[in-house]
Design a protein around this motif. Sequence first.
Motif, PDB file in Angstrom:
ATOM      1  N   GLN A  23     -54.486 -38.703  39.900  1.00  0.00           N
ATOM      2  CA  GLN A  23     -54.477 -38.856  41.358  1.00  0.00           C
ATOM      3  C   GLN A  23     -53.222 -39.589  41.818  1.00  0.00           C
ATOM      4  OE1 GLN A  23     -58.146 -40.672  42.409  1.00  0.00           O
ATOM      5  NE2 GLN A  23     -59.278 -38.741  42.394  1.00  0.00           N
ATOM      6  N   ARG A  24     -52.859 -40.590  41.051  1.00  0.00           N
ATOM      7  CA  ARG A  24     -51.704 -41.374  41.444  1.00  0.00           C
ATOM      8  C   ARG A  24     -50.434 -40.528  41.373  1.00  0.00           C
ATOM      9  NH1 ARG A  24     -51.183 -45.274  37.735  1.00  0.00           N
ATOM     10  NH2 ARG A  24     -53.308 -45.970  38.100  1.00  0.00           N
ATOM     11  N   ALA A  25     -50.311 -39.734  40.312  1.00  0.00           N
ATOM     12  CA  ALA A  25     -49.114 -38.891  40.151  1.00  0.00           C
ATOM     13  C   ALA A  25     -48.996 -37.917  41.320  1.00  0.00           C
ATOM     14  CB  ALA A  25     -49.177 -38.142  38.822  1.00  0.00           C
ATOM     15  N   VAL A  26     -50.108 -37.292  41.669  1.00  0.00           N
ATOM     16  CA  VAL A  26     -50.098 -36.329  42.773  1.00  0.00           C
ATOM     17  C   VAL A  26     -49.782 -37.052  44.088  1.00  0.00           C
ATOM     18  CG1 VAL A  26     -51.532 -34.762  44.138  1.00  0.00           C
ATOM     19  CG2 VAL A  26     -51.665 -34.718  41.642  1.00  0.00           C
ATOM     20  N   ALA A  27     -50.439 -38.164  44.295  1.00  0.00           N
ATOM     21  CA  ALA A  27     -50.238 -38.926  45.531  1.00  0.00           C
ATOM     22  C   ALA A  27     -48.802 -39.423  45.626  1.00  0.00           C
ATOM     23  CB  ALA A  27     -51.209 -40.108  45.581  1.00  0.00           C
ATOM     24  N   ASP A  28     -48.251 -39.885  44.511  1.00  0.00           N
ATOM     25  CA  ASP A  28     -46.875 -40.390  44.503  1.00  0.00           C
ATOM     26  C   ASP A  28     -45.899 -39.317  44.954  1.00  0.00           C
ATOM     27  OD1 ASP A  28     -47.625 -42.830  43.715  1.00  0.00           O
ATOM     28  OD2 ASP A  28     -46.838 -42.715  41.673  1.00  0.00           O
ATOM     29  N   ALA A  29     -46.038 -38.143  44.350  1.00  0.00           N
ATOM     30  CA  ALA A  29     -45.120 -37.055  44.663  1.00  0.00           C
ATOM     31  C   ALA A  29     -45.230 -36.695  46.146  1.00  0.00           C
ATOM     32  CB  ALA A  29     -45.426 -35.842  43.795  1.00  0.00           C
ATOM     33  N   PHE A  30     -46.444 -36.671  46.630  1.00  0.00           N
ATOM     34  CA  PHE A  30     -46.701 -36.335  48.029  1.00  0.00           C
ATOM     35  C   PHE A  30     -46.095 -37.382  48.963  1.00  0.00           C
ATOM     36  CE2 PHE A  30     -49.346 -36.599  51.844  1.00  0.00           C
ATOM     37  CZ  PHE A  30     -49.203 -35.313  52.317  1.00  0.00           C
ATOM     38  N   ASN A  31     -46.364 -38.648  48.642  1.00  0.00           N
ATOM     39  CA  ASN A  31     -45.859 -39.731  49.488  1.00  0.00           C
ATOM     40  C   ASN A  31     -44.339 -39.810  49.482  1.00  0.00           C
ATOM     41  OD1 ASN A  31     -48.303 -40.604  50.453  1.00  0.00           O
ATOM     42  ND2 ASN A  31     -48.653 -41.944  48.694  1.00  0.00           N
ATOM     43  N   LEU A  32     -43.766 -39.595  48.302  1.00  0.00           N
ATOM     44  CA  LEU A  32     -42.312 -39.629  48.176  1.00  0.00           C
ATOM     45  C   LEU A  32     -41.690 -38.628  49.146  1.00  0.00           C
ATOM     46  CD1 LEU A  32     -41.120 -41.519  46.011  1.00  0.00           C
ATOM     47  CD2 LEU A  32     -40.564 -39.505  44.669  1.00  0.00           C
ATOM     48  N   LYS A  33     -42.261 -37.444  49.165  1.00  0.00           N
ATOM     49  CA  LYS A  33     -41.740 -36.391  50.029  1.00  0.00           C
ATOM     50  C   LYS A  33     -41.836 -36.777  51.491  1.00  0.00           C
ATOM     51  CE  LYS A  33     -41.906 -31.804  48.068  1.00  0.00           C
ATOM     52  NZ  LYS A  33     -42.553 -30.501  48.042  1.00  0.00           N
ATOM     53  N   ASN A  34     -42.966 -37.359  51.861  1.00  0.00           N
ATOM     54  CA  ASN A  34     -43.139 -37.755  53.258  1.00  0.00           C
ATOM     55  C   ASN A  34     -42.262 -38.940  53.618  1.00  0.00           C
ATOM     56  OD1 ASN A  34     -45.014 -36.085  54.725  1.00  0.00           O
ATOM     57  ND2 ASN A  34     -46.424 -36.613  53.064  1.00  0.00           N
ATOM     58  N   ASP A  35     -42.247 -39.906  52.714  1.00  0.00           N
ATOM     59  CA  ASP A  35     -41.532 -41.152  53.014  1.00  0.00           C
ATOM     60  C   ASP A  35     -40.029 -40.940  53.107  1.00  0.00           C
ATOM     61  OD1 ASP A  35     -43.999 -42.206  52.946  1.00  0.00           O
ATOM     62  OD2 ASP A  35     -43.749 -43.360  51.089  1.00  0.00           O
ATOM     63  N   ILE A  36     -39.520 -40.021  52.284  1.00  0.00           N
ATOM     64  CA  ILE A  36     -38.062 -39.876  52.246  1.00  0.00           C
ATOM     65  C   ILE A  36     -37.518 -39.233  53.515  1.00  0.00           C
ATOM     66  CG2 ILE A  36     -37.761 -37.615  51.131  1.00  0.00           C
ATOM     67  CD1 ILE A  36     -35.750 -39.407  49.268  1.00  0.00           C
ATOM     68  N   ARG A  37     -38.376 -38.551  54.234  1.00  0.00           N
ATOM     69  CA  ARG A  37     -37.938 -37.954  55.502  1.00  0.00           C
ATOM     70  C   ARG A  37     -37.438 -39.015  56.475  1.00  0.00           C
ATOM     71  NH1 ARG A  37     -40.191 -32.627  55.423  1.00  0.00           N
ATOM     72  NH2 ARG A  37     -41.964 -32.629  53.992  1.00  0.00           N
ATOM     73  N   HIS A  38     -38.014 -40.206  56.369  1.00  0.00           N
ATOM     74  CA  HIS A  38     -37.657 -41.270  57.319  1.00  0.00           C
ATOM     75  C   HIS A  38     -36.682 -42.278  56.718  1.00  0.00           C
ATOM     76  CE1 HIS A  38     -41.066 -39.632  59.411  1.00  0.00           C
ATOM     77  NE2 HIS A  38     -41.796 -39.825  58.337  1.00  0.00           N
TER      78      HIS A  38
END
Length: 297
Positions: A23-38
């Motif tokens: 779950q953490r690996a999936v969540a990390d990848a997802f969050n990274l993508k969202n967070d890097i936009r900003h």
Amino acid sequence: ADIAMYRAKRSKATYCVYEEGMQRAVADAFNLKNDIRHALDEQQLYLVYQPQVAATTGEIRGVEALLRWEHPKIGDIPPSKFIPVLEELGLIHKVGRWVLKEAAAQLRAWQDEGIDVPRVAVNVSPVQLERAAFTEELLETLAGADVAPSSVEIELVETTLLADIDAMGDRLFEISERGVSIALDDFGTGFSALNHLHRFPVNVVKIDRTFVAGLGSAREDARIIEAIVRVAGDLGVETIGEGVETQLQLDRLVELGCKYIHGYLVAYPAKAEGIAGQIGDDRGVWKTVLESEGRGV
Ligand code: C2E
Ligand code: MG
Ligand code: MG
Ligand code: MG
């Protein structure tokens, strides 16, 4: 899921670790993508600089700009993790333009302060180079910062050329003709590397860290470096040994004819102020090399 349940029967602890890890690996990848936009707008991106010096004298050749992302919650995330995400999202163009602008402005600031940094090297992703407007934007950025094209070097990995060798070749000639220097990064790890030196307007090759690391133990690494230095020398291409960490590696590189080095032995990448401090009074010479070698000028 079956395996997870089976494990759960055997050990509740194993099951939890497995599930949470996934779950953490999936969540990390997802969050990274969202967070890097900003990240750029939120000013979480910044540059550090690492000096490149003459192997025998410590004279500074230039600095390489390296991108950093300080995530507000996770802290520093290495470029190897987030640059591929920027490429995938198409954000590398915007971020890459910012990197160039920032690095050029820093070079101008150093030169205005009388700090002797002759050149800045900037890593450019193959994705950036695919853009037809790349060269014009590059030159506009440099002109905007009042920085001479000849004091800027772009670092490209060899796979850049493999993508579309004719188009990329044309682009490189275009850039080179405008006076910007071209470095091949991580050199020796790609295909037919030496061949590329004949075909493209390359000013410098950066001998990959893995070969430097093998000096002193693996004989082939010394031979590969020797071959690179020889061919580069014949073609008037400069050589930089990457990631030099020990005095032995430095000594071997000098013996093999490699002219410039960078690496932790000389300096870790640092913020701009840290660079200025190291070349403040001994103009043009990086202090730690002289100190560690006991050499003077
Ligand atoms: P690179 O261009 O090959 O940069 C050299 C890397 O080696 C840097 O890692 C640097 O911190 C590290 N290094 C330097 N000296 C030593 C040493 O003595 N030992 C070891 N073990 N490592 C050393 P970093 O900063 O993590 O960057 C990794 C890669 O990310 C870079 O490799 C480059 O390909 C990419 N990168 C960094 N900044 C940018 C950027 O602004 N744009 C693009 N497109 N890529 C970038
Ligand atoms: Mg590089
Ligand atoms: Mg490299
Ligand atoms: Mg590398």
